[in-house]
Design a protein around this motif. Structure first.
Motif, PDB file in Angstrom:
ATOM      1  N   THR A 180      94.198   3.384 -45.839  1.00 39.41           N
ATOM      2  CA  THR A 180      94.057   2.367 -46.876  1.00 39.41           C
ATOM      3  C   THR A 180      95.409   2.067 -47.505  1.00 39.41           C
ATOM      4  O   THR A 180      96.175   2.984 -47.815  1.00 39.41           O
ATOM      5  N   ALA A 182      96.991  -0.063 -50.728  1.00 43.96           N
ATOM      6  CA  ALA A 182      96.668  -0.752 -51.980  1.00 43.96           C
ATOM      7  C   ALA A 182      97.639  -1.902 -52.194  1.00 43.96           C
ATOM      8  O   ALA A 182      98.856  -1.753 -52.040  1.00 43.96           O
ATOM      9  N   ASP A 184      98.734  -4.746 -55.030  1.00 47.53           N
ATOM     10  CA  ASP A 184      98.619  -5.123 -56.441  1.00 47.53           C
ATOM     11  C   ASP A 184      98.679  -6.645 -56.569  1.00 47.53           C
ATOM     12  O   ASP A 184      99.571  -7.204 -57.207  1.00 47.53           O
ATOM     13  N   SER A 208      89.723  -6.387 -46.076  1.00 49.59           N
ATOM     14  CA  SER A 208      90.320  -6.446 -47.414  1.00 49.59           C
ATOM     15  C   SER A 208      89.206  -6.532 -48.445  1.00 49.59           C
ATOM     16  O   SER A 208      88.248  -7.287 -48.273  1.00 49.59           O
ATOM     17  N   TYR A 209      89.355  -5.754 -49.513  1.00 52.41           N
ATOM     18  CA  TYR A 209      88.286  -5.604 -50.495  1.00 52.41           C
ATOM     19  C   TYR A 209      88.855  -5.816 -51.896  1.00 52.41           C
ATOM     20  O   TYR A 209      89.560  -4.961 -52.435  1.00 52.41           O
ATOM     21  N   ARG A 211      89.259  -6.227 -55.949  1.00 53.01           N
ATOM     22  CA  ARG A 211      88.778  -5.528 -57.136  1.00 53.01           C
ATOM     23  C   ARG A 211      89.289  -6.258 -58.376  1.00 53.01           C
ATOM     24  O   ARG A 211      90.361  -6.878 -58.330  1.00 53.01           O
ATOM     25  N   THR A 218      93.207  -6.967 -57.823  1.00 54.61           N
ATOM     26  CA  THR A 218      93.952  -6.208 -56.825  1.00 54.61           C
ATOM     27  C   THR A 218      93.132  -6.169 -55.541  1.00 54.61           C
ATOM     28  O   THR A 218      91.974  -6.598 -55.508  1.00 54.61           O
ATOM     29  N   THR A 219      93.725  -5.631 -54.482  1.00 60.40           N
ATOM     30  CA  THR A 219      93.050  -5.606 -53.187  1.00 60.40           C
ATOM     31  C   THR A 219      93.280  -4.263 -52.500  1.00 60.40           C
ATOM     32  O   THR A 219      94.407  -3.765 -52.469  1.00 60.40           O
ATOM     33  N   GLN A 220      92.210  -3.699 -51.972  1.00 59.37           N
ATOM     34  CA  GLN A 220      92.308  -2.518 -51.121  1.00 59.37           C
ATOM     35  C   GLN A 220      92.204  -2.987 -49.679  1.00 59.37           C
ATOM     36  O   GLN A 220      91.229  -3.654 -49.300  1.00 59.37           O
ATOM     37  N   VAL A 222      91.877  -1.884 -45.816  1.00 59.41           N
ATOM     38  CA  VAL A 222      91.492  -0.753 -44.968  1.00 59.41           C
ATOM     39  C   VAL A 222      91.747  -1.122 -43.513  1.00 59.41           C
ATOM     40  O   VAL A 222      91.247  -2.142 -43.026  1.00 59.41           O
TER      41      VAL A 222
END
Length: 247
Positions: A180, A182, A184, A208-209, A211, A218-220, A222
């Motif tokens: 993963t 992160a 910003d 992409s997930y 938040r 923001t985006t996590q 994976v």
């Protein structure tokens, strides 16, 4: 995935059976569990279906899924009441008889006080001809396996115990690895770069997930692959894209 050897991949489908799920009376807890469980084993859950307690729907779904995937897992509809029709439906799907199984009776009958192994409870000892039993350490009533179809209870604690019992017998593929990164920034800002990286690394899966925390997006990201070197190459490209766009 492109370039993935077929013998590295084992596929599965999950068939959830029950009017109570479709009506909302019962909130399903088994889909997420099974997805996590199979991923940990190295089995790809490719499809989930939910069908009502209706024989034609169950039979049609079982026959479609068992022809398409290595394994089919079902939950729900193998209890003691008249509307628990999964065992009957599975027997019909395979064209075999459904009988009171002496193995299941031997497991279940001692579990009840004398005279309490009633006809309703005996319904749970009916097993399609030719099926193997799946141990149930919680309430004793076994599930069963016929060819590549595994039939389990809908109660989460029982279904999970049955999975623990049958897991050692399952064929597994090469496990999916994941990392993963992160970011910003909002997902829209990096979406184009991620699409290009996905195209450059076809043996990876990139998700992409987004938040939102206190109004900040923001985006996590994976990245998944079965090959560690390929995975890390894609991770480096994603991290570089994040750094470029952050700057």
């Amino acid at each position: 995935m492109t370039g993935q050897r077929a013998d590295d991949v084992v596929t599965a489908a999950f068939l959830v059976i029950g009017d109570e799920i479709l009506s909302g009376r019962t909130k399903d807890k088994n889909i997420g569990f099974l997805a996590d469980y199979l991923t940990a084993l190295g089995i790809d859950l490719k499809e989930v279906r939910i069908v009502p307690d209706e024989k034609p729907e169950i039979i049609g779904a079982v026959n479609a899924l068992r022809a398409r995937y290595d394994y089919v897992f079902t939950s729900g509809g193998i209890g003691p009441t008249h509307d628990d029709i999964t065992a009957e439906s599975i027997a019909d799907a395979f064209g075999v008889a459904l009988n009171l199984d002496p193995r299941a009776v031997a497991i279940m009958e001692p579990h009840y006080p004398p005279g309490q192994f009633t006809p309703a409870r005996q319904r749970m000892a009916r097993i399609p001809e030719g099926a193997d039993l799946i141990e149930n350490k919680v309430s004793k009533a076994p599930g069963f396996r016929i060819e590549n179809v595994h039939v389990m209870a809908g109660v989460p604690s029982i279904m999970q115990a049955m999975m623990d019992a049958l897991a050692p017998s399952l064929k597994t593929g090469k496990k999916m690895l994941s990392e993963t990164v992160a970011a910003d920034m909002p997902e829209s800002r990096i979406a184009e770069r991620l699409a290009a990286i996905q195209d450059a690394h076809p043996q990876t899966l990139i998700g992409s997930y987004p938040r939102a925390t206190d109004g900040k997006f923001t985006t996590q990201i994976v990245i998944r692959s079965r090959d560690e070197a390929i995975l890390m190459a894609a991770v480096r490209d994603v991290a570089e894209a994040v750094a470029d766009l952050s700057g």
